[in-house]
Design an enzyme around this catalytic site. Structure first.
Site, short mmCIF file in Angstrom:
data_model
loop_
_atom_site.label_atom_id
_atom_site.label_comp_id
_atom_site.label_asym_id
_atom_site.label_seq_id
_atom_site.Cartn_x
_atom_site.Cartn_y
_atom_site.Cartn_z
N HIS A 362 -13.14 -0.63 -7.46
CA HIS A 362 -13.09 -1.96 -8.09
C HIS A 362 -14.33 -2.77 -7.73
O HIS A 362 -15.05 -2.46 -6.78
CB HIS A 362 -11.79 -2.68 -7.77
CG HIS A 362 -11.66 -3.30 -6.42
ND1 HIS A 362 -12.02 -4.61 -6.16
CD2 HIS A 362 -11.16 -2.82 -5.25
CE1 HIS A 362 -11.73 -4.89 -4.90
NE2 HIS A 362 -11.21 -3.84 -4.32
N ASP A 372 -15.30 -5.09 1.02
CA ASP A 372 -14.23 -4.90 0.03
C ASP A 372 -14.54 -5.69 -1.22
O ASP A 372 -14.29 -6.90 -1.25
CB ASP A 372 -12.91 -5.34 0.66
CG ASP A 372 -11.72 -5.19 -0.28
OD1 ASP A 372 -11.90 -4.61 -1.37
OD2 ASP A 372 -10.63 -5.65 0.06
N GLU A 409 -8.79 -5.85 -9.42
CA GLU A 409 -7.96 -5.06 -8.49
C GLU A 409 -7.27 -5.99 -7.51
O GLU A 409 -6.11 -5.79 -7.16
CB GLU A 409 -8.83 -4.04 -7.75
CG GLU A 409 -8.03 -3.06 -6.88
CD GLU A 409 -7.85 -3.50 -5.43
OE1 GLU A 409 -7.22 -2.75 -4.68
OE2 GLU A 409 -8.30 -4.60 -5.04
N GLU A 410 -8.02 -6.99 -7.06
CA GLU A 410 -7.48 -7.85 -5.99
C GLU A 410 -6.22 -8.58 -6.44
O GLU A 410 -5.33 -8.85 -5.64
CB GLU A 410 -8.54 -8.84 -5.51
CG GLU A 410 -9.74 -8.19 -4.81
CD GLU A 410 -9.40 -7.54 -3.48
OE1 GLU A 410 -8.21 -7.46 -3.13
OE2 GLU A 410 -10.34 -7.10 -2.79
N ASP A 437 -12.53 2.29 -2.30
CA ASP A 437 -12.39 0.83 -2.38
C ASP A 437 -13.25 0.26 -1.27
O ASP A 437 -14.43 -0.03 -1.47
CB ASP A 437 -10.90 0.49 -2.23
CG ASP A 437 -10.60 -0.98 -2.39
OD1 ASP A 437 -11.48 -1.80 -2.12
OD2 ASP A 437 -9.46 -1.33 -2.76
N HIS A 534 -11.11 -10.13 3.24
CA HIS A 534 -10.70 -11.14 2.25
C HIS A 534 -11.05 -12.58 2.65
O HIS A 534 -10.44 -13.52 2.13
CB HIS A 534 -9.20 -11.03 1.96
CG HIS A 534 -8.86 -9.81 1.13
ND1 HIS A 534 -7.59 -9.57 0.64
CD2 HIS A 534 -9.61 -8.78 0.68
CE1 HIS A 534 -7.59 -8.43 -0.04
NE2 HIS A 534 -8.81 -7.93 -0.02
ZN LIG Z 1 -10.49 -3.71 -2.32
#
Ligand SMILES: [Zn+2]
Length: 715
Positions: A362, A372, A409-410, A437, A534
């Site tokens: 993603h 990420d 995706e998130e 990922d 995140h």
């Molecule tokens: Zn991810």
């Protein structure tokens, strides 16, 4: 996607001198003729050597920097810019490339507010506090989205607070045992142990009106090591954003389970009951917090002292509540149908163009997303670079290869799920899905796969040099930290045992491929201490300081990812190991049988399922002999090998979640990330439901007999 960081020793001090010469590929003698899937591996070995020489650490670093220049949340102009960038790189390598659009329901935050008051009405905290540390170059960008949870409800609620530890089912059971009522309460729980959507799901079921999910310093903050910018761990204001979608019911666009949200899909074809019992959206508010903002709430909380394993690392005794503090939550979420962009780049197969090998990663991020998912995107771009070099020399894969850059995706695996739903027919001929990922947060390689591909991924890593010394496979075996939370176990393999490859649960884009469409899948990553997951601080500065300063691990991951695709696409015989698969299934059945006995469900008859697994193992043994010889009617053999995985799907789907069709693997309803094996059977046993368990044993038996029948048809 969720990745648990693991501790690292003095690794960098020891290996840096060696790493400076890691970019080269030494000439290797051709692999032995016995490589599964090939009648004669020598020609393929040359192709692989050529491929491995191309991915560049330096270019991967430049690509990573470009991808992470700005925050690129799904469906924003900056996200579109990254789609154009990836498409341009695909085209430059000679891939037939298109940007595929979908229109999907997603929220972006307008207002998120958390206020806590003591019983005298004094304000204890008003947040969320802006994420900040001394000297982070990215934190002041106005495009940084305020901390919020994807799929959160909107509303304005005030209530007393209850602390629920990790928000696992056993934690909620503990509260119930102590007669702590959650109706009308706001649950505060910490990140870790399960998928955040499960925490909200369980709180909602028990009548809570809001959920605060915070990052405890014990789990990824100062308790682990120095926080950023001194070290890799989470600083006081760092917040883990993330989706609280009920993805264990179904992932993707909430309005279109099982259907692709194409641009022309009429509104009448979209469902409205997505907050219902089988829906994938919570009704209640959920807000993520830093420990800076959680601390005053937890400190003021009254009620009984917590069980010892509920105590986190904040410097006071935790209490379960309620009492001592009231919280006021405001969440105004802007739900819109938004346009997202998948980028698909294709190399047509020369011999079997209908059969495809799919590589995916993603591209969207909560903020900068350097680890990420941009480390995965940079690795994929360098794999594409290597593929481009082969194409220019006239190489053509036997099967089609598709590289996919997923969007959204998130928010809940949306870009990949919609594409899989749109391509359902074609995917019956997809021979593998290779996911990445979080490609790189540190030096420890780990993988998860269907059992038929566990040896395949081990074999691939035997051919890729490690930046440390030797091969990735050798480092993987030696690394005591190998694997991560939802992948391999953390234990090193014993002498004579293989390095463990984990089972596929959920938390990334392999879910629709394996668990909805039945495409054999692999997921890989290279992990280390990673406390900025995140948050704003998952940026280029953090990456070069903590994860991979010379981008050697991006190069490593590019090589592994590309080699997976090349080897699978060119194979004469699909290199699936169904002997291993059948043995894994037998072990799952044994474990479920023991669990049923312990749960006083001894009346369940496991005999037919055991017999079907044995039948599958016998058939697999015979097919393995044919695969090893790689002679005879290969087209028929390959068709049967591919069809065996599809035979493990049940068209009715799992109980209460029909989107999930795989009888062997699903994300756990109460884990979210971790795989539940033979899920229909195991979840019924967990629920002490003998009727459903018996039905699901029959569904499993039928699936195993179908798979065995397909394998037997080869003879
Ligand atoms: Zn991810």
């Amino acid at each position: 996607m969720k990745v648990r960081a693991v501790s690292v020793s003095v690794f960098f001090a020891v290996i840096l001198p060696v790493m400076t010469r890691c970019g080269r590929i030494e000439a290797q003698s051709p692999a032995p003729q016995s490589t599964l899937g090939y009648t004669d591996f020598s020609a393929e070995a040359k192709v692989e050597q050529k491929f491995l020489a191309v991915p560049s650490a330096e270019l991967a670093g430049e690509e990573l920097k470009t991808l992470t220049e700005e925050p690129h949340l799904a469906a924003t102009p900056e996200d579109h810019k990254t789609a154009e960038y990836v498409a341009e790189k695909f085209r430059a390598a000679g891939l037939e490339t298109q940007i595929v659009e979908y229109r999907v329901l997603m929220n972006q935050p307008k207002v998120v507010r958390v206020e806590a008051y003591d019983p005298a009405g004094r304000l204890l905290i008003s947040g969320p506090t802006r994420e900040h540390v001394t000297n982070d170059p990215g934190q002041d960008n106005p495009l940084v989205v305020m901390p919020f949870n994807g799929s959160s409800g909107s509303g304005d609620v005030t209530g007393e607070v209850v602390y629920a530890n990790y928000g696992r089912i056993e934690d909620f059971n503990e509260l119930a045992a102590r007669h702590i009522d959650l109706r009308g309460k706001i649950v505060i729980c910490r990140y870790g142990s399960n998928f955040r959507g499960v925490k909200v799901y369980l709180a909602e079921q028990r009548g809570a009106i809001g959920v605060l999910i915070y990052s405890d310093p014990q789990d990824d903050g100062y308790y682990k090591g120095d926080p950023y910018p001194e070290g890799p761990w989470r600083p006081a204001t760092g917040v883990q954003r993330g989706s609280v979608q009920y993805l264990f019911h179904y992932p993707g666009d909430p309005e279109t389970p099982g259907v692709a949200s194409t641009m022309d899909l009429p509104d009448s074809a979209r469902v409205k009951n997505f907050t219902g019992p089988e829906g994938d959206q919570p009704k209640i508010i959920s807000i993520p917090l830093s420990y800076h903002d959680a601390e005053p709430i937890l400190q003021a909380l009254d009620g009984p002292s917590v069980p010892q394993d509920w105590q986190g690392a904040l410097p006071f005794r935790y209490h379960m509540g309620p009492g001592g503090v009231k919280v006021h939550l405001v969440s105004d979420q802007d739900y819109e149908r938004r346009v997202i962009w998948d980028v698909i780049g294709k190399v047509e197969g020369a011999q079997d163009p209908d059969e495809s090998v799919i590589v995916g990663n993603h591209r969207d991020a909560w903020v900068y997303g350097t680890v990420d998912p941009s480390s995965g995107t940079a690795a994929m771009l360098e794999a594409v670079h290597g593929m481009g070099a082969l194409l220019r020399e006239g190489w053509k894969p036997k099967r089609t290869i598709e590289f996919c850059s997923w969007d959204a995706e998130e928010e809940g695996l949306i870009g990949s799920t919609e594409w899989v739903e749109q391509q359902a027919q074609a995917l019956n001929h997809a021979v593998a899905y290779f996911n990445v990922d979080v490609a790189v947060s540190g030096p420890n390689f780990g993988a998860a796969a269907v059992p038929s591909l566990k040896n395949f991924i081990r074999d691939v890593t035997r051919k890729v040099p490690s930046p440390v010394a030797g091969t990735v496979y050798q480092q993987w075996r030696q690394s005591r930290e190998a694997g991560n939370e939802h992948r391999a176990s953390n234990a090193p393999p014993a002498e004579g045992e293989e390095v463990p490859v984990g089972d596929l649960g959920s938390g990334s884009d392999f879910t629709p491929f394996l668990q909805h469409a039945g495409v054999p899948s692999v997921d890989i990553g290279s992990n280390g201490p990673y406390g900025v997951y995140h948050s704003t601080f998952d940026d280029f500065a953090w990456y070069t300081e903590n994860a991979d300063p010379h981008f050697y691990y991006l190069q490593e991951m590019a090589r592994i990812l590309g080699l997976e695709a090349v080897r699978m696409a060119d194979a004469d015989v699909l290199p699936y190991d169904y002997v291993a698969y059948a043995h894994a299934i037998s072990a799952y059945i044994d474990a479920a049988k023991r669990k049923a006995a312990n749960a006083n469900l001894g009346g369940l008859d496991f005999g037919p399922a055991e017999a079907a697994a044995t039948r599958m193992a016998t058939a697999a043994q015979q097919v393995y002999v044919l695969q090893s010889a790689a002679t005879g009617n290969l087209a028929k053999l390959n068709a049967a090998l591919r069809e065996t995985e599809t035979a493990l799907l049940t068209q009715a789907g799992l109980p209460n979640r029909p989107w999930y069709r795989h009888t062997i693997y699903a994300p756990g309803e109460y884990t979210g990330y971790a795989a539940v094996v033979i899920p229909g059977v195991n979840e019924a046993i967990d629920a002490r439901n003998a009727t459903v368990a018996a039905e699901q044993l029959q569904v499993l038996t039928e699936a195993l007999n179908r798979a065995a029948g397909v394998l037997e048809s080869v003879r």
